[in-house]
Design an enzyme around this catalytic site. Structure first.
Site, short mmCIF file in Angstrom:
data_model
loop_
_atom_site.label_atom_id
_atom_site.label_comp_id
_atom_site.label_asym_id
_atom_site.label_seq_id
_atom_site.Cartn_x
_atom_site.Cartn_y
_atom_site.Cartn_z
N GLY A 87 -7.21 15.25 2.97
CA GLY A 87 -7.76 14.89 1.93
C GLY A 87 -9.06 14.58 2.47
CD GLU A 114 -6.02 5.09 3.78
OE1 GLU A 114 -6.67 4.64 2.71
OE2 GLU A 114 -5.27 6.64 4.49
CG ASN A 124 -9.62 8.24 3.63
OD1 ASN A 124 -9.63 6.87 2.87
ND2 ASN A 124 -8.62 8.04 3.83
N PRO A 125 -9.39 9.42 0.32
CG PRO A 125 -8.13 12.31 0.12
CD PRO A 125 -9.05 10.69 0.97
CB CYS A 126 -5.35 6.66 0.01
SG CYS A 126 -4.35 8.33 -0.22
N PRO A 135 -1.85 4.36 3.30
CG PRO A 135 -1.91 5.61 1.83
CD PRO A 135 -2.83 5.20 3.02
CB THR A 136 2.97 4.99 5.25
OG1 THR A 136 3.22 3.32 5.11
CG2 THR A 136 1.93 4.12 6.29
N GLY A 137 2.62 7.07 2.67
CA GLY A 137 3.44 7.20 1.66
C GLY A 137 4.38 8.46 1.56
#
Ligand code: ADP
Length: 562
Positions: free
Chosen positions: A113, A269, A265-267, A412-414
């Site tokens: 990402g 963190e 980065n995208p999320c 996030p560990t989606g």
């Protein structure tokens, strides 16, 4: 080997297991763990490789430790790009803008990402000297990036994810703040970079100057309070933008001699310098409870293996660009974090929103951070410190040499949490039963297995249908009080407690913490602003809020479908 859930098997088969040219799946999950472990252990001394490969394989197969998705997908394959997070610079000229777009496409193809700051772009309506035309502004270019990501989505291993950051002082900030209220920008998360000066001006009710990015000249003066409310209003309506407290992020920059942070980065963190990448990995905390207590020795050993595994990822990674290879080789950033936090709390009998949970977050992440730093120091003794160490903030502060400029991040560990069958990141249980709309239209029903077992044991099954319909235990008649207390879901937890939990973990993390501050549907814009102010006050590096039901097709919805 730990048992994989049906959902985990479905996710692995869809995207992670190797396939032949005709698309037939070539490996079992057991083969995946072996492939990844063997590829990473190639970074070890020849005589040590099989030993480390076995150790890494056991950690992954036991669902105790998983590296980020690109590592699981690509390790051991030709051209294997293994990192999840990248930041690319965007300068105020067309060549730079379209270079960044091209590079982003290549990174997306590999499963990574990309984050960008668009703060350097001249505002809408500004003069373009070469063509005597008028500039279209950052938001118009973000839409170009979004369209490109949309178009190439099918070719990559997963759909591309982007983050656009814009400084709060940019003259186009209002257009940016409202950019996700309507349709479009599906492939972007957006965040406003809020300076300390802005946050303080908002608190004090002072005016704030928007400035031309090139000259720095004040363009217009606004009320900081009104602007913060406008941001809160957009986040209330659509979950975006988020806020990044960029001065605070910069204060923790381990290598300010190399560059300043401008994006994440995208999320959100992982703050990164231009052309920097980071490899993440997560420890499944639910695997480290023994007899109602934390297995500290077991956890410490897993942290040591995690740091080594991620440092090995850096060594064997095939970087997508020479510029990225250079920065990553110099700083060797890794981000080891945790998932399954809510599962651990359930096993310990601690409610997520009890003061004891906040205290344990501090203790546990402090422990992980100390062990992770010690492991990176041990690696520096063995393999040498990261090349930028000598001129780093760490060296200036008299710190011991480390192998990695940063060691910890909470992701996030989606997908990792689905593979490991655990609660995601440091979030509360989203619900005790829910439908996950993901994976290209497939809906997965998930129930908390432990909860059902406990209900049965207490003879309270009569409450089950209601509980499943609600997706939560609290407030359901007939559910024993102890179960209502311990099985706290995201919407049972007050927004303030969400923020305090994020802050507790952030105190012991080098990079950032991925966390969604869940708000009930009836929450007000005012409560969003209060969450912002609390996050800022408590030392968070940013904040993302989400009010229930505000986004169509939200990934998780309460309750199992009838
Ligand atoms: P995973 O569980 O798949 O390893 P996470 O949900 O923990 O991933 O996200 C970690 C980081 O991976 C994100 O912040 C982002 O940088 C990157 N990422 C996540 N999803 C995507 C995606 N669909 N495409 C590209 N990068 C992604």
């Amino acid at each position: 080997m730990a048992r994989l859930t049906d959902n985990a098997r479905a996710v692995l088969a869809r995207r992670y297991l190797l396939r032949d040219d005709a698309g037939a799946v070539l490996e079992e999950p057991e083969g995946l763990w072996r492939r990844v472990a063997t590829a990473l252990a190639a970074a070890e001394e020849p005589g040590e490789r099989s030993r480390w490969a076995e150790r890494f394989e056991a950690r992954m197969a036991g669902l105790e430790l998983l590296p980020n998705s690109p590592t699981l997908m690509n390790a051991g394959r030709a051209g294997g790009q293994l990192a999840a997070c990248f930041v690319l610079p965007v300068d105020d000229d067309l060549a730079s803008i379209f270079d960044a777009l091209k590079w982003a496409a290549l990174i997306h193809q590999s499963g990574g990402g990309t984050g960008f700051s668009f703060s350097r772009l001249r505002p809408k309506g500004d003069l373009v000297r070469t063509t005597h035309g008028v500039a279209s502004g950052p938001v118009s270019f973000i839409r170009v990036f979004d369209a490109a990501t949309e178009t190439i989505k099918q070719g990559g291993v997963r759909r591309g994810a982007n983050m656009a950051v814009l400084g709060v002082e940019h003259p186009d900030v209002l257009e940016f703040v409202d950019a996700k209220r309507g349709p479009g920008l599906e492939n972007f998360n957006i965040s406003v970079a809020a300076s300390d000066a802005f946050m303080r001006a908002a608190q004090r009710g002072e005016p704030f100057a928007l400035r031309h990015p090139r000259s720095g000249a004040p363009a217009v003066e606004v009320s900081a309070r009104e602007l913060l409310d406008r941001i809160a209003g957009a986040a209330w309506a659509s979950g975006e933008p988020g806020l990044v407290f960029l001065d605070r992020v910069e204060a923790a920059n381990p290598t300010p001699d190399l560059a300043r942070f401008e994006a994440v980065n995208p999320c959100g963190e992982q703050p990164l310098l231009p052309f920097e990448a980071c490899t993440l990995g997560s420890i499944n905390l639910g695997r480290f409870a023994r007899g109602g207590a934390v297995d500290w020795d077991g956890l410490a050993a897993c942290v040591r293996d995690g740091v080594r595994l991620l440092d090995d990822v850096l060594t064997v990674n095939v970087w997508p660009l020479p510029q990225i290879a250079a920065v990553s080789a110099r700083n060797r950033k890794i981000g080891l974090g945790v998932m399954g936090w809510a599962d651990l709390l359930v096993q310990l009998g601690v409610a997520y929103d009890a003061p004891a949970a906040l205290a344990l977050a501090d203790e546990l992440m402090g422990f992980v951070q100390r062990e992770a730093h010690a492991a990176s120091e041990a690696l520096a003794a063995e393999r040498g410190p990261f090349p930028g160490f000598a001129t780093s903030a760490l060296a200036r502060a008299g710190g011991r040499p480390r192998r990695n400029a940063t060691v910890t991040t909470i992701a996030p560990t989606g997908t990792l949490s689905v593979i490991a069958g655990c609660s995601s990141g440091v979030e509360p249980l989203f619900a005790v039963a829910y439908v996950r709309h993901a994976l290209g239209g497939v809906s997965l029903e998930e129930e908390h297995p432990e909860l059902l077992g406990r209900l049965r044991a207490l003879g309270a099954e009569a409450a089950l249908p209601r509980l499943l319909a609600n997706g939560r235990a609290r407030g359901v008649p007939g559910v024993p009080e102890e179960i209502q207390r311990v099985f706290a879901t995201a919407h049972d937890v007050a927004p303030e407690v969400h923020v305090r939990m994020q802050a507790a973990f952030q105190r012991h993390v080098d990079n950032g913490v991925s966390k969604t501050i869940n708000l009930p549907r009836e929450a007000t814009v005012e409560s969003v602003r209060r969450a912002y102010e609390l996050a800022f006050e408590l030392g968070c590096k940013g904040i993302t809020v989400y009010r229930d039901g505000t986004r169509e097709g939200q990934v998780l919805t309460h309750g199992v479908a009838a």
